[in-house]
Motif scaffolding. Structure first.
Motif, mmCIF file in Angstrom:
data_model
loop_
_atom_site.group_PDB
_atom_site.id
_atom_site.type_symbol
_atom_site.label_atom_id
_atom_site.label_comp_id
_atom_site.label_asym_id
_atom_site.label_seq_id
_atom_site.Cartn_x
_atom_site.Cartn_y
_atom_site.Cartn_z
ATOM 1 N N VAL A 1 0.839 -1.187 0.000
ATOM 2 C CA VAL A 1 0.000 0.000 0.000
ATOM 3 C C VAL A 1 0.883 1.248 0.000
ATOM 4 O O VAL A 1 0.561 2.255 -0.622
ATOM 5 N N GLY A 2 2.009 1.123 0.734
ATOM 6 C CA GLY A 2 2.925 2.258 0.830
ATOM 7 C C GLY A 2 3.461 2.657 -0.526
ATOM 8 O O GLY A 2 3.590 3.853 -0.812
ATOM 9 N N LEU B 1 3.464 6.750 -4.409
ATOM 10 C CA LEU B 1 3.141 7.205 -5.754
ATOM 11 C C LEU B 1 2.173 8.376 -5.682
ATOM 12 O O LEU B 1 2.297 9.342 -6.430
ATOM 13 N N GLY B 2 1.228 8.269 -4.753
ATOM 14 C CA GLY B 2 0.277 9.353 -4.578
ATOM 15 C C GLY B 2 0.974 10.642 -4.186
ATOM 16 O O GLY B 2 0.690 11.715 -4.720
ATOM 17 N N GLU B 3 1.931 10.508 -3.244
ATOM 18 C CA GLU B 3 2.662 11.704 -2.827
ATOM 19 C C GLU B 3 3.500 12.266 -3.973
ATOM 20 O O GLU B 3 3.569 13.470 -4.192
ATOM 21 N N LEU B 4 4.121 11.334 -4.693
ATOM 22 C CA LEU B 4 4.899 11.750 -5.849
ATOM 23 C C LEU B 4 4.000 12.506 -6.819
ATOM 24 O O LEU B 4 4.375 13.542 -7.367
ATOM 25 N N ALA C 1 -11.077 -2.158 -0.435
ATOM 26 C CA ALA C 1 -10.674 -3.532 -0.746
ATOM 27 C C ALA C 1 -10.861 -3.819 -2.225
ATOM 28 O O ALA C 1 -10.033 -4.474 -2.854
ATOM 29 N N ALA C 2 -11.968 -3.304 -2.785
ATOM 30 C CA ALA C 2 -12.227 -3.567 -4.194
ATOM 31 C C ALA C 2 -11.147 -2.938 -5.064
ATOM 32 O O ALA C 2 -10.630 -3.569 -5.985
ATOM 33 N N VAL C 3 -10.803 -1.715 -4.745
ATOM 34 C CA VAL C 3 -9.787 -1.043 -5.562
ATOM 35 C C VAL C 3 -8.445 -1.752 -5.410
ATOM 36 O O VAL C 3 -7.729 -1.994 -6.377
ATOM 37 N N LYS C 4 -8.144 -2.125 -4.175
ATOM 38 C CA LYS C 4 -6.879 -2.823 -3.940
ATOM 39 C C LYS C 4 -6.840 -4.126 -4.726
ATOM 40 O O LYS C 4 -5.855 -4.444 -5.397
ATOM 41 N N HIS D 1 0.463 -11.798 -1.793
ATOM 42 C CA HIS D 1 -0.863 -12.251 -1.379
ATOM 43 C C HIS D 1 -1.650 -11.191 -0.625
ATOM 44 O O HIS D 1 -2.789 -11.429 -0.271
ATOM 45 N N THR D 2 -1.067 -10.033 -0.370
ATOM 46 C CA THR D 2 -1.671 -9.193 0.665
ATOM 47 C C THR D 2 -3.011 -8.601 0.271
ATOM 48 O O THR D 2 -3.692 -8.043 1.111
ATOM 49 N N TRP D 3 -3.377 -8.738 -0.978
ATOM 50 C CA TRP D 3 -4.706 -8.241 -1.331
ATOM 51 C C TRP D 3 -5.799 -9.164 -0.822
ATOM 52 O O TRP D 3 -6.920 -8.744 -0.591
ATOM 53 N N LEU D 4 -5.456 -10.427 -0.656
ATOM 54 C CA LEU D 4 -6.508 -11.413 -0.387
ATOM 55 C C LEU D 4 -7.181 -11.229 0.970
ATOM 56 O O LEU D 4 -8.416 -11.222 1.039
ATOM 57 N N PRO D 5 -6.421 -11.098 2.064
ATOM 58 C CA PRO D 5 -7.119 -10.967 3.349
ATOM 59 C C PRO D 5 -8.081 -9.779 3.370
ATOM 60 O O PRO D 5 -9.208 -9.914 3.858
ATOM 61 N N ASP D 6 -7.666 -8.687 2.809
ATOM 62 C CA ASP D 6 -8.548 -7.517 2.790
ATOM 63 C C ASP D 6 -9.789 -7.774 1.960
ATOM 64 O O ASP D 6 -10.903 -7.426 2.350
ATOM 65 N N ALA D 7 -9.566 -8.381 0.800
ATOM 66 C CA ALA D 7 -10.705 -8.635 -0.083
ATOM 67 C C ALA D 7 -11.677 -9.588 0.591
ATOM 68 O O ALA D 7 -12.887 -9.367 0.576
#
Lengths: 97, 544, 622, 514
Positions: free
Chosen positions: C578-579, C584-587, D164-167, D234-240
């Protein structure tokens, strides 16, 4: 030959720098005209160098185009002036980011 | 040009007759019909009474564009096959100043379609309660009593139609000019009307005027670069003809420094028009400030014309030094994609977001250009030219469609372009929001939309040209770009509408038709792109 | 008709399935269905057993190939059941004791509203246990192995509303899984080595594999056995498992399931024959567990836990025997069977006591119950005599033989086993004394009474078996019987005749009994556990700190790691992903600022761009 | 036939969309229609199974039409055993999911019509993905599946759904786009070798040079590794999974994520056998990390849905491990695992979904002692959980064991570490079960009523299959084996023979006679 070209480049650069440093829209526009004329100088000198007339002919075209640009440009600048009472290009920066 | 006048001493008394240039009127007919429509439009402006003038102008422009489309198709079928080193179709006319070849004519068709759609948007008078989207009297100061008076009397600038036709003419000529001087003139013909059109918005006139001024000053500035580049090219080759320059480049008959400077400066002028970074800065401001129909028209049209011109110059004249300019173009393409996509993320205004998206798309198109792939020996492949043509088509359709939707989403102050105002649109207006979603998905390059095939094409061209790292940058950037397209969908479909959200105005029939056509076209080009791909492939290379 | 081996499994399996899916209306008679299913299985086992008796020694094996479980590539697993002398004994033990415990449970669980489910689980257990012992393929064995684990899990945690029961159930399962790790790896090794997991084929071919393979197999299987049979170091779950209803403790955690490890070792005789190292490991594990179990048994006041410690200890004996090689296999099985009788008997007896004492398990609250519960006392007493090895009782023969064999193998091993016998006598005497003799230390509201007939009859039957189990050794019947499976038993020549050893053992036992009696029988017992005790007692009460060690070494690090990783996943890995997005958002925000709105800035951009482009093109060339 | 199968749900979706919306009766009608459509699709795929010639293996029911000639793209469908297995899984799970989702509470005033329509769209696309034998067609459908899931999560999910959807979308799109780069590259390679073609058979015949093959492989693999999902992507999966409705989670994890592992077999191994072999050490290590990491993270999770998501990460590790071990046993095991994991995860998501919906919280700590008031629910949860921890006798065991056994013949250390997963699996399932179902009833959990008839009806088929396939997986393996054989043959590594041979059992061993 190279002297003409050099002069043309110098004029072109002066025009460009003028665009960058001047605030008055009219003067900025005149600087563009200066650049056009620098180009004309280059065209004419190349024409001379190559011994054909294409370059000189082109210079005429450029002049016509420049005239047309003046028409459009002044119209725009004048209408802005009516709205804002100013022709400074720095005053017009509502559109940003 | 060289043969336009005999190269003898003008002062000589013994003047040989000046031969008239040979013009193939059939081949030029699309250009001529548009020019005629524009000129007649001027006359209509002068002689037609105010009452029916709007209708007449609309009809005239529409017929002109439609005729251009039909004639372009006719011309396309008439083109001769060129064999030899360059495989293509078409020929030059007007003493070599104009070339009517496959890619050029297809661009004509494309531009004619964009022109038609644009005119349809220009003509919408329902949104502003019986008046067009253009200011009633540009001479009045914004907010003045005069303006209110003009508003009350229902004064309209019907000149916008001839202006648009002139711009269309410029675009078409730009795409088919075969020498640098014609190209310069065409550039100005397309630019000057657009400068004016940008300043004619009915609402938010200060922004509109500012956009016009910026566009004008920067446009003039950049076209001088183009011109100076042309002058240097002339200095290098002694001719303005693209083919002549090509011959000189292949023969390496001049000063390399001159040549490279010529390439660079002309590229600046053209890259400005297509909105490549770092020559893109005008795009967001102008797209935002200009009346939305104008934005729609020029985003699609200018880009198309300028890309064809760029490729014509680079591939035809400077193909011989491709190894010099390709790396530079590689970098520009990459920067353009990345910067365009990144800044778009940070936008909160739909029009501005679309503007940055157009910058990003310029980058994707440049990926295809920088591939400089002309096809394998004997193969009927996806080339740089054909992939860019296809991309331009789908981009143009989606772009016009998207801006048309922007026109319809309004609140009391006119168009509601802030992203947050679009919340919940999907619930209230599923079809409108659905169309917009289709355009967004196409921009993002999701399969089953034309945008996907378009991206595929330019990437294939780049990879074929050996630039696979650029392809990788391209796909990663696509993911970044997808973020803001997807965000629009989130806003429209997943977010609850805020209080007093925008009402969706019922646009004129024409506007609806534009949106439907654009949406259908976008999907059709994604699902069954075969015929369109056939067409662009059949167009072959640039004829010189 | 004798090849319908699968019927053995089918009866209880069908019973379980029926009871689990049938609705509430079967509450009234569900327990009967289960009992009948188990009894049918026993009867059928008896029929098959008799059929087997009627055959020649070499022909005593019925293979029932049901279907191909799965097959892919080189891997082919047949769902096959083998009824041979070894599994026959187990079948009879499991279904016999199992049926009795079903009967007993009818009374014991009478007032439990979930009795039907209890019987379903019991049936499930019987089915799984039969699968385990009948399996012709290690993978099928593993199926039963895990099946009994599941049944054990369900039954330990049967009173789910008690958090301790639920925790104990989970612990049992998880600790067993650690053992299963060994089993699973052993299975994979078999596949990689031999391309099969058939018990027959593996044991036949292991001799031709390298010694390392045999050792690895042996050790891995031993790990599995340790888990299931609660051998050190995987012993910790068994004591907690006493949270389950007492019939469960009797059936699963005394008589049958926990002995599956011994079965596994004996069944894999081919593997252990081929590896000295693996055998030694088995002996060491058995010996250590024998002593640890006995030690714990001495320190517990909870009657079931004391018995559980004893179970560990007795299984240690069996392991020890099994580790002695061909000579010990038969005795391991022999002790296993006798132990199955007397330990089931005593657990049920303990259950009967608890039944009378309002489910109190603290022996310090018992005392003088011999009069209140005469049948229970009598049957328990017989079991007691059997376990301490009172001459003539079953335990006497079976334990004697093991000690004898151990002495034959190694003097120190033998002496340790002998010591174990003495300690066994001590803690069992302590248990007897505290429960049935001495003063009443009953709580006020408790009115001990004898259990109903349905519970005492199984006690009587089992007590009889405890007494008579030794008959199996008559004329070396059991060794001869098992010979086709475990190989020929060579009789060790000992330095002293067996009768001398028996005498020594009896003497040691007598000492243990005496110490026990004089400490707990002849003196008054506190009705609360003394708190000022020696560190040795404290260690015993804490199961020799098995849990604490597990906790520090395994559980806490694992949980900490798990929580840490989960945190890392959210705050580290995902935050990174996410970071990247936010950066990228900050950039983007930064880049956005380049769009100042000033036309001269834009022009500058164009100018510089043009300059750079020109220079770049020049630079490439020049 | 395949076209009909894939088109049925899509047409059904259109139908459901067009049905009147609004009042409860209309919504109910939409649900029934959607359910009926999915049952029809199930019938069709059973017909497919019946018509599939197991003996000959290979691709059957093939269709091949030119689609976009210039790109070499075809409309080409066909199934082999692997594709058929996943088609079956898809068409079995969809009706179950639809039935189980009947009473899902949708946020806002969203209509049930679109909800079920999107599900059917997803089913149709998934069926197409598993049947596609042309890379381009596959890619298009693969990417297209993002859209329905995106809407299902973003529009109908719970808290945090938009994010979550966007991620989910961006993560998966990034993978898909990397694959696009490779798809484009494949076109260039195929064109330079003659006519461009995206047909699997044509691509298999290509002789791709080493470096290019690796490059192209990486693009494909990245997409599949994100989809599957493989640690650390894999980190999108738990959130989704946390934000989606249970039904969506099932379709996402049980069906669509399988496209990742399916793609690895179908495209990575078949088109880039050498590159696959080149990458296998790294992939196997990542897979083992996934197994252990996923299991540990599941143990550490407090949110039940995240926990299940992590268990899936662990299970996908097994599947990928099996695929890249390149043995027939492990490959067939992986395919079977895909099917079994689909069932077991579906059961878990759906039954916990019921719990969570009634309690209004997904935190493990919010439950306690539920077993007492909801015995059926807890029983179902236990069986589903036990299948997740691969208890022998339940379906996933066979597949997990095949994967491990196959891997063991390749790499003992990796197989050993992976086996640790079975201990950790016991922990994450049993801890969750212990804390939610056992102990004294928590007052707040008293609202969790037992399963009703519809819910039992939805869940029963999964349980029946889980138990049934635990004992009789062979019919399905018969379908899978020939295809797995071919894949392994294609990679060309070959099964390592047993170190110590054994004499084949002779008939004499079957004493006792028949």
């Amino acid at each position: 030959m190279n002297e003409y070209l050099a002069l043309s480049m110098i004029l072109f650069t002066i025009g460009a720098v003028g665009v960058l440093v001047r605030r008055n829209a009219i003067i900025v526009f005149m600087c563009v005209e200066l650049m056009l004329n620098a180009t004309n100088l280059a065209l004419v000198s190349f024409s001379r160098q190559h011994g054909n007339l294409d370059g000189q002919l082109a210079a005429f075209f450029v002049m016509v185009v420049a005239a047309a640009e003046v028409v459009v440009g002044l119209a725009i600048i004048v209408s802005i002036h009516r709205a804002r009472r100013s022709v400074s290009v720095d005053d017009a920066h509502l559109l940003n980011l | 040009m060289s043969s336009l006048l005999p190269s003898v001493d003008l002062l000589s008394v013994d003047r040989p007759p000046i031969p008239a240039p040979e013009l193939d009127y059939l081949l030029l007919s699309p250009l001529l019909v548009v020019a005629a429509a524009a000129l007649i439009g001027v006359l209509v402006e002068a002689f037609c009474p105010r009452g029916p003038r709007f209708v007449v102008q609309t009809a005239l422009a529409g017929v002109g564009a439609l005729a251009a489309l039909v004639l372009s198709v006719v011309v396309y079928t008439e083109l001769d096959v060129v064999e030899g080193a360059v495989r293509g179709i078409g020929e030059t006319t007007g003493d070599g100043s104009v070339v009517i070849d496959g890619p050029g004519v297809i661009t004509w068709m494309m531009l004619a379609v964009f022109g038609l759609l644009g005119i349809a948007l220009f003509a919408d008078r329902k949104l502003e309660g019986g008046l067009s989207s253009f200011t009633g009297r540009a001479a009045d100061a914004p907010g003045s009593a005069d303006e209110a008076e003009a508003q009350r009397r229902g004064v309209e600038h019907t000149e916008v139609f001839p202006l648009a036709m002139f711009a269309l003419l410029g675009m078409m000529l730009f795409a088919t000019s075969n020498d640098l001087l014609t190209m310069f003139v065409a550039l100005e013909i397309l630019s000057l009307p657009l400068y004016l059109l940008c300043g004619l918005a009915r609402r938010r006139r200060l922004l509109s005027q500012e956009a016009a001024m910026k566009y004008f000053l920067l446009g003039a500035f950049s076209s001088v670069f183009f011109l100076y580049g042309a002058a240097l090219a002339y200095g290098y080759a002694g001719t303005f003809s693209l083919a002549g320059i090509e011959a000189a480049v292949v023969g390496r008959s001049g000063d390399d420094a001159l040549l490279l400077a010529a390439v660079a400066l002309m590229a600046v002028g053209l890259l400005f028009k297509i909105g490549a970074v770092p020559f893109h800065a005008w795009t967001p401001d102008v797209y935002q400030g200009a009346p939305t129909p104008v934005t729609a028209f020029m985003s699609a049209g200018t880009k198309a014309a300028a890309f064809i011109a760029l490729m014509r110059v680079l591939f035809v004249s400077f193909g011989g030094v491709a190894w010099d300019w390709r790396p530079a173009l590689w970098v520009v393409a990459a920067i353009t994609m990345v910067v365009g996509s990144l800044i778009a993320i940070a936008q909160s205004d739909v029009k501005r977001m679309l503007a940055y998206s157009s910058v990003a798309h310029a980058g994707f198109l440049l990926v295809g250009v920088s591939g400089a792939f002309g096809g394998n020996e004997g193969g009927n492949d996806i080339t740089s030219v054909s992939s860019v043509l296809f991309y331009l088509t789908v981009y143009g359709l989606a772009s016009i469609g998207a801006f048309a939707v922007v026109m319809l989403v309004r609140d009391a102050g006119g168009e509601a372009t802030h992203v947050s105002r679009w919340a919940g649109l999907g619930r209230d207006q599923p079809l409108l929001a659905g169309s917009f979603a289709i355009f967004m998905l196409s921009f993002a390059g999701i399969p089953l939309t034309g945008g996907f095939i378009g991206k595929w094409g330019v990437f294939a061209a780049a990879w074929s040209g050996g630039y696979w790292p650029l392809v990788v940058i391209g796909v990663v950037t696509s993911a970044i770009a997808a973020f803001f397209y997807v965000r629009m969908i989130v806003v429209m479909f997943f977010t609850d509408a805020e209080e007093g959200g925008p009402t969706v105005a019922v646009g004129g029939v024409a506007t609806t038709v534009v949106i439907v056509l654009a949406a259908v076209g976008t999907v059709a080009l994604g699902v069954l792109p075969g015929p369109a791909l056939d067409l662009v492939q059949h167009a072959g290379a640039f004829v010189r | 008709m004798f090849d319908y081996v699968w019927l053995l499994v089918a009866f209880p399996a069908a019973g379980a399935a029926l009871l689990l899916t049938w609705g509430k209306e079967s509450d009234r008679f569900g327990h009967l269905i289960a009992t009948v299913a188990s009894a049918l299985s026993f009867v059928w086992g008896l029929v098959l057993f008799i059929g087997l008796l009627g055959r020649d020694g070499d022909d005593r094996s019925i293979t029932d190939s049901l279907f191909t479980w799965f097959s892919s590539g080189a891997f082919h697993v047949e769902m096959s059941l083998v009824f041979d002398p070894l599994s026959a004994l187990f079948v009879l033990l499991i279904t016999g004791v199992g049926t009795l415990i079903h009967v007993y449970s009818i009374g014991y669980m009478e007032h439990d509203e979930r009795r039907r489910r209890f019987f379903a689980f019991l049936n499930l257990f019987i089915a799984a246990m039969l699968t385990l012992v009948l399996a012709g393929d290690y993978l099928v064995l593993f199926l039963g192995w895990e099946g009994v684990g599941l049944a054990s899990y369900l039954l330990i945690g049967f009173w789910q509303h008690k958090p301790s029961a639920a925790a104990a159930a989970k612990k049992a399962f998880v600790v067993n899984r650690v053992g299963d790790l060994g089993m699973a790896l052993a299975l994979m090794l078999m596949f990689a080595q031999f391309g099969t997991t058939s018990i027959q084929l593996v044991n036949d071919s292991v001799g031709s594999a390298s010694a390392g393979v045999a050792t690895a197999l042996g050790l891995l299987l031993l790990l599995g056995a340790c888990g299931k049979s609660a051998q050190v170091p995987l012993q910790s779950w068994l004591l907690d498992a006493m949270e389950g209803p007492t019939p469960v403790s009797a059936l699963i955690h005394a008589a049958t399931m926990v002995t599956a490890g011994v079965y596994l070792v004996v069944r894999s005789s081919g593997v252990y024959d081929a590896s000295e190292v693996a055998r030694t490991a088995v002996v060491v594990v058995g010996l250590v567990t024998l002593l640890v179990g006995a030690y714990i048994g001495c320190a517990k006041d909870d009657i079931k836990k004391a018995l559980a410690g004893s179970t560990m200890s007795q299984i240690g004996y069996m392991m020890l025997a099994a580790g002695l090689g061909p000579y010990g296999y038969a005795f391991a099985i022999f002790h296993l069977i006798t132990h199955g009788f007397f330990k089931a008997n005593m657990f049920l007896g303990a259950g009967s006591v608890m039944h009378g004492m309002n489910d109190d398990v603290d022996m310090r609250h018992y005392g003088a119950l011999r009069k209140a519960m005469p049948v229970t006392f009598a049957t328990f007493g017989l079991g007691y005599l059997a376990i301490i090895g009172f001459p003539g009782f079953s335990g006497f023969f079976s334990k004697d033989k093991i000690i004898e064999a151990a002495l034959g193998e190694n003097l120190w091993v033998g002496l340790a086993a002998l010591l174990g016998a003495g300690v066994t006598a001590f803690y069992m005497t302590r248990l007897m004394a505290m429960t049935f003799f001495g003063e009443k230390r009953w709580r006020d509201e408790v009115h001990p009474h004898e259990s109903p007939r349905v519970m005492t009859i199984p006690l009587i039957v089992l007590a009889a078996a405890s007494v008579l189990g030794g008959l199996l050794l008559l004329g070396d019947w059991i060794t001869d019987w098992l010979e086709p499976v475990v190989g020929h038993t060579e009789h060790h020549e000992l330095a002293v005749p067996p009768i001398v050893i028996s005498l020594i053992v009896t003497a040691v036992v007598a000492v243990g009994v005496a110490v026990g009696w004089f400490t707990y029988g002849a003196r008054a017992v506190d009705d609360t556990a003394p708190t000022k005790v020696s560190p040795f007692t404290r260690a015993g009460r804490a199961d020799l700190y098995g849990d604490a060690i597990n906790d520090v070494v395994v559980v806490r690090p694992t949980m900490a790691l798990a929580r840490g990783l989960e945190w890392f996943d959210r705050r580290g890995l995902d935050a990174f992903a996410v970071g990247v997005g936010s950066r990228l958002g900050e950039l983007a925000q930064g880049l956005r600022r380049s769009q100042t709105g000033y036309v001269r800035t834009y022009a500058l951009g164009i100018f510089i761009g043009a300059l750079v482009l020109t220079l770049a093109l020049m630079a490439v060339t020049f | 036939m395949l076209t009909l199968l894939a088109a049925t749900p899509l047409v059904g979706a259109l139908l459901v969309t067009l049905l009147p919306r609004g009042d409860a009766a209309a919504q109910r009608r939409a649900k029934y229609v959607a359910f009926a459509v999915s049952i029809v699709a199930l019938g069709l795929s059973l017909g497919l199974l019946a018509g599939y010639d197991v003996e000959s293996g290979g691709y059957q029911f093939t269709v091949q039409e030119d689609w976009i000639g210039q790109l070499g793209a075809h409309y080409a469908l066909g199934v082999n055993g692997i594709g058929l297995t996943l088609i079956l899984l898809t068409s079995i799970l969809t009706p179950i999911v639809i039935l189980a989702s009947f009473n899902d509470v949708l946020p806002g005033r969203r209509s049930a019509n679109s909800y079920f329509a999107w599900m059917l769209v997803l089913e149709g696309l998934a069926l197409g993905v598993f049947a596609a034998t042309d890379v381009f067609l596959f890619y298009v459908l693969f990417e297209a599946t993002l859209v329905p899931i995106y809407f299902l999560i973003g529009s109908y999910g719970g808290e945090g759904r938009q994010r979550a959807a966007v991620k989910f979308f961006i993560y998966n799109l990034l993978g898909g786009l990397l694959m696009l780069a490779s798809v484009v590259g494949l076109y260039v390679v195929s064109r330079d070798a003659g006519e461009p073609s995206y047909l699997l058979s044509d691509l298999m015949a290509l002789d791709i040079d080493g470096t290019t093959e690796k490059l192209l492989f990486v693009g494909f693999f990245a997409a599949f590794a994100i989809k599957a999902p493989l640690w650390p992507l894999h980190t999108w999966l738990p959130d989704a999974a946390k934000s989606a409705t249970p039904g969506t989670s099932v379709l996402m994890v049980s069906v669509i994520d399988k496209v990742g592992t399916f793609g690895m077999i179908r495209w990575c191994l078949e088109i880039f056998p050498n590159a696959s072999e080149w990458a296998s050490p790294v992939v196997m290590v990542l897979a083992v990390i996934s197994i252990v990491y996923g299991a540990l993270a599941a143990i550490g999770s407090d949110d039940i849905r995240r926990l299940i998501a992590y268990t899936s990460v662990s299970h996908f590790g097994f599947i990928i491990l099996g695929i890249f071990a390149f043995t027939t046993t492990s490959t067939a095991g992986s395919v079977l695992y895909m099917f079994n994991h689909g069932l077991s995860t579906a059961a878990l998501f759906l039954v916990t979904g019921v719990m969570i919906a009634r309690r209004g919280s997904a935190s493990i700590g919010a439950f306690g002692g539920v077993q007492k008031i909801a015995p059926v629910l807890s029983g179902v949860l236990l069986v589903a959980g036990l299948s997740s921890l691969s208890l022998p006798g339940l379906a996933p065991f066979v597949s997990e064991f095949m994967v491990l056994a196959g891997t063991f013949t390749r790499s003992i250390p990796l197989a050993t570490i992976a086996t640790l997963g079975i201990v950790l699996a016991a922990l994450y399932i049993l801890i969750m079960y212990q804390r939610t179902m056992t102990g004294p009833l928590q007052p707040q959990s008293a609202v969790v009523t037992d399963l009703d008839a519809r819910e039992v009806g939805a869940l029963a088929p999964t349980l029946v299959l889980i138990i049934g396939l635990g004992f009789f997986p062979q019919p399905l393996l018969d379908v899978i084996n020939p295809a797995a054989d071919r894949v392994v043959e294609r990679v060309g590594v070959g099964d390592p023979p047993p170190e110590t041979g054994v004499a084949p059992p002779s008939d004499d061993d079957h004493e006792g006679g028949h």
